[in-house]
Design a protein around this motif. Sequence first.
Motif, PDB file in Angstrom:
ATOM      1  N   VAL A 178     -21.470 -34.370  80.145  1.00 33.62           N
ATOM      2  CA  VAL A 178     -20.795 -33.382  79.298  1.00 33.62           C
ATOM      3  C   VAL A 178     -19.696 -34.055  78.483  1.00 33.62           C
ATOM      4  O   VAL A 178     -18.666 -33.452  78.184  1.00 33.62           O
ATOM      5  N   ASP A 179     -19.929 -35.314  78.121  1.00 35.07           N
ATOM      6  CA  ASP A 179     -18.957 -36.028  77.291  1.00 35.07           C
ATOM      7  C   ASP A 179     -18.772 -35.343  75.936  1.00 35.07           C
ATOM      8  O   ASP A 179     -17.746 -35.547  75.275  1.00 35.07           O
ATOM      9  N   ASN A 180     -19.754 -34.574  75.500  1.00 35.92           N
ATOM     10  CA  ASN A 180     -19.693 -33.922  74.198  1.00 35.92           C
ATOM     11  C   ASN A 180     -19.036 -32.551  74.247  1.00 35.92           C
ATOM     12  O   ASN A 180     -19.062 -31.811  73.263  1.00 35.92           O
ATOM     13  N   VAL A 181     -18.439 -32.193  75.390  1.00 40.08           N
ATOM     14  CA  VAL A 181     -17.732 -30.909  75.526  1.00 40.08           C
ATOM     15  C   VAL A 181     -16.280 -31.177  75.911  1.00 40.08           C
ATOM     16  O   VAL A 181     -16.014 -31.927  76.853  1.00 40.08           O
ATOM     17  N   ASP A 182     -15.349 -30.575  75.186  1.00 39.10           N
ATOM     18  CA  ASP A 182     -13.922 -30.682  75.525  1.00 39.10           C
ATOM     19  C   ASP A 182     -13.642 -29.696  76.665  1.00 39.10           C
ATOM     20  O   ASP A 182     -13.255 -28.547  76.435  1.00 39.10           O
ATOM     21  N   ILE A 183     -13.853 -30.155  77.903  1.00 43.86           N
ATOM     22  CA  ILE A 183     -13.748 -29.253  79.056  1.00 43.86           C
ATOM     23  C   ILE A 183     -12.324 -28.733  79.251  1.00 43.86           C
ATOM     24  O   ILE A 183     -12.145 -27.532  79.500  1.00 43.86           O
ATOM     25  N   PRO A 184     -11.278 -29.567  79.149  1.00 42.59           N
ATOM     26  CA  PRO A 184      -9.920 -29.011  79.309  1.00 42.59           C
ATOM     27  C   PRO A 184      -9.616 -27.900  78.307  1.00 42.59           C
ATOM     28  O   PRO A 184      -9.019 -26.882  78.666  1.00 42.59           O
ATOM     29  N   HIS A 185     -10.047 -28.072  77.056  1.00 39.50           N
ATOM     30  CA  HIS A 185      -9.777 -27.029  76.057  1.00 39.50           C
ATOM     31  C   HIS A 185     -10.615 -25.787  76.342  1.00 39.50           C
ATOM     32  O   HIS A 185     -10.128 -24.659  76.193  1.00 39.50           O
ATOM     33  N   ALA A 186     -11.860 -25.995  76.770  1.00 38.62           N
ATOM     34  CA  ALA A 186     -12.693 -24.847  77.145  1.00 38.62           C
ATOM     35  C   ALA A 186     -12.049 -24.082  78.296  1.00 38.62           C
ATOM     36  O   ALA A 186     -12.028 -22.843  78.300  1.00 38.62           O
ATOM     37  N   SER A 187     -11.521 -24.814  79.279  1.00 36.90           N
ATOM     38  CA  SER A 187     -10.860 -24.164  80.419  1.00 36.90           C
ATOM     39  C   SER A 187      -9.651 -23.360  79.962  1.00 36.90           C
ATOM     40  O   SER A 187      -9.432 -22.237  80.425  1.00 36.90           O
ATOM     41  N   SER A 188      -8.878 -23.942  79.061  1.00 36.37           N
ATOM     42  CA  SER A 188      -7.686 -23.227  78.582  1.00 36.37           C
ATOM     43  C   SER A 188      -8.059 -21.966  77.811  1.00 36.37           C
ATOM     44  O   SER A 188      -7.269 -21.024  77.731  1.00 36.37           O
ATOM     45  N   LYS A 189      -9.272 -21.926  77.248  1.00 39.79           N
ATOM     46  CA  LYS A 189      -9.741 -20.747  76.521  1.00 39.79           C
ATOM     47  C   LYS A 189     -10.489 -19.777  77.429  1.00 39.79           C
ATOM     48  O   LYS A 189     -10.972 -18.735  76.978  1.00 39.79           O
ATOM     49  N   GLY A 190     -10.640 -20.128  78.712  1.00 44.33           N
ATOM     50  CA  GLY A 190     -11.335 -19.253  79.648  1.00 44.33           C
ATOM     51  C   GLY A 190     -12.843 -19.307  79.530  1.00 44.33           C
ATOM     52  O   GLY A 190     -13.528 -18.353  79.894  1.00 44.33           O
ATOM     53  N   ILE A 191     -13.376 -20.435  79.036  1.00 41.49           N
ATOM     54  CA  ILE A 191     -14.822 -20.573  78.828  1.00 41.49           C
ATOM     55  C   ILE A 191     -15.415 -21.428  79.950  1.00 41.49           C
ATOM     56  O   ILE A 191     -14.950 -22.535  80.208  1.00 41.49           O
TER      57      ILE A 191
END
Length: 528
Positions: free
Chosen positions: A77-90
């Motif tokens: 999942v290198d192509n997904v910004d996981i920390p930013h997704a988490s902060s957005k509740g995704i």
Amino acid sequence: MTKPKVLISDKMDPNAARIFAERGCDVDVKPGMTKDELIACIGEYDGLAIRSATKVTADVLDAATKLKVVGRAGIGVDNVDIPHASSKGIVVMNTPFGNSITTAEHAIALIMALARQIPAADRRTQAGEWPKNDFMGVEVTGKTLGLIGAGNIGSIVASRALGLKMKVIAYDPFLTPERAVELGVEKVDLGALVERADFITLHTPLTDETRNILSRDRLEKCKKGVRIVNCARGGLVDEVALKDLLDSGHIAGAALDVFEVEPPAKDHPLFGTPNFICTPHLGASTTEAQVNVALQVAEQMADFLVNGGVTNALNMPSLSAEEAPKLKPYMALAEKLGSLVGQLAHGDLPKISIETEGAAAQLNQKPIVGAVLAGLMRRYSQSVNMVNAPFLARERGMEVREIRNEREGIYHTLVRVTVETSQGSRSVAGTLFSNGAPRLVEMFGISIEADLEGDMLYISNTDMPGFIGSVGAILGEANINIGTFHLGRREAGGEAILLLSVDSPVSADLIDKICKVRNVKRVQPLKF
């Protein structure tokens, strides 16, 4: 009820779209979009299904105003910004097992190709030569294979290597001695592995801890004549050092399916190096794997969007479709309790304890904890959910403690939330009635039964005659209708609590008026 809407933005087996549709989702298939095109349309979708081509960056996530889940058909999942997704509740999901066998088999294939120099022999033979005397291979039987990473893929490689009569040693901080025995491998530290292994394969994600795990220093400490295979992630091996040590003959051969930058430059220093083999990130490229990961990600995402099940999520606890109905009322109770203490607490909350008793203690605790934090963290942001609540709690330095008591107390099942405040510990507790309805049963050590719904008013006071009539008169004069009325007190004439549900919000002026009633200590509007 509106169907969840899903976008498939990369090439994927067509059966994935069929699964989404059969399970109650509307689905659009739009592979090959530019980043700007994705940003322009992503706001329409509840789910985004991707492979490796789509880059789910912060600006894409910021435009995804409805997005609830990103599903990656594959492991990386290198192509997904996981920390930013988490902060957005995704929620971010992957499919860690769909291509495990395929990737493991590719690693074994590269081990054999290195051992017998098959690609170079093939090229020269097809060029019209017969270079029989130029290629002297080695047997793998009896050789030591060093695994860096003994998770799902690494364990499959170990099984296949043992079948080839290799001895397998493994470095993995998470590998328990019991699991090592089960796999038939010897657990070693990284230093011992590089000194002893005849072949080294890597099976670990790329993190700050694993980046360049085979650095120049470690490569130089490898056993002379070692052969190295990487089918995991680019960036795990120092490619410049690998080139130098191949040229010097210290490393006998190397095979890379992945590179630090993909695709690599045409003049990459490793290209053309003797005893070097490369493939274009083919680890998961079999017909079976492509079908498996596409079907798996569609099943996982549809399960989440339609039923609330969470499988293979990277930023929240897993919750099976079977667990979800049983846990749903507990999560509703937990969220209300978290919201209650969050609305009543003053200042920062450095510590929170979540305790379960009786039937609640028999369940998966992570969703209950996540629900408490989601309710609690709404004091900071209204866009909080179970995904980003733990992220926000960590960001604020909050210490979260879980306590499980399987014994039954007064109630068959109980959830208690305790927070540390500047005034000391404050605790609330709730239970579920037989119909699954959540009910508050204790507040700050005082027994009080109440539904936590809609607009409410919390009043703490000293227990004295005439108080209830005074509050009722003030609300009546303001045309505020009282729905329910819940009282509790520590002792006669002592600290008391009043919880009112009201049919409309109470204004600040009215709250000031109630605060002036004799013996009132605090008045706080609540919203659930």
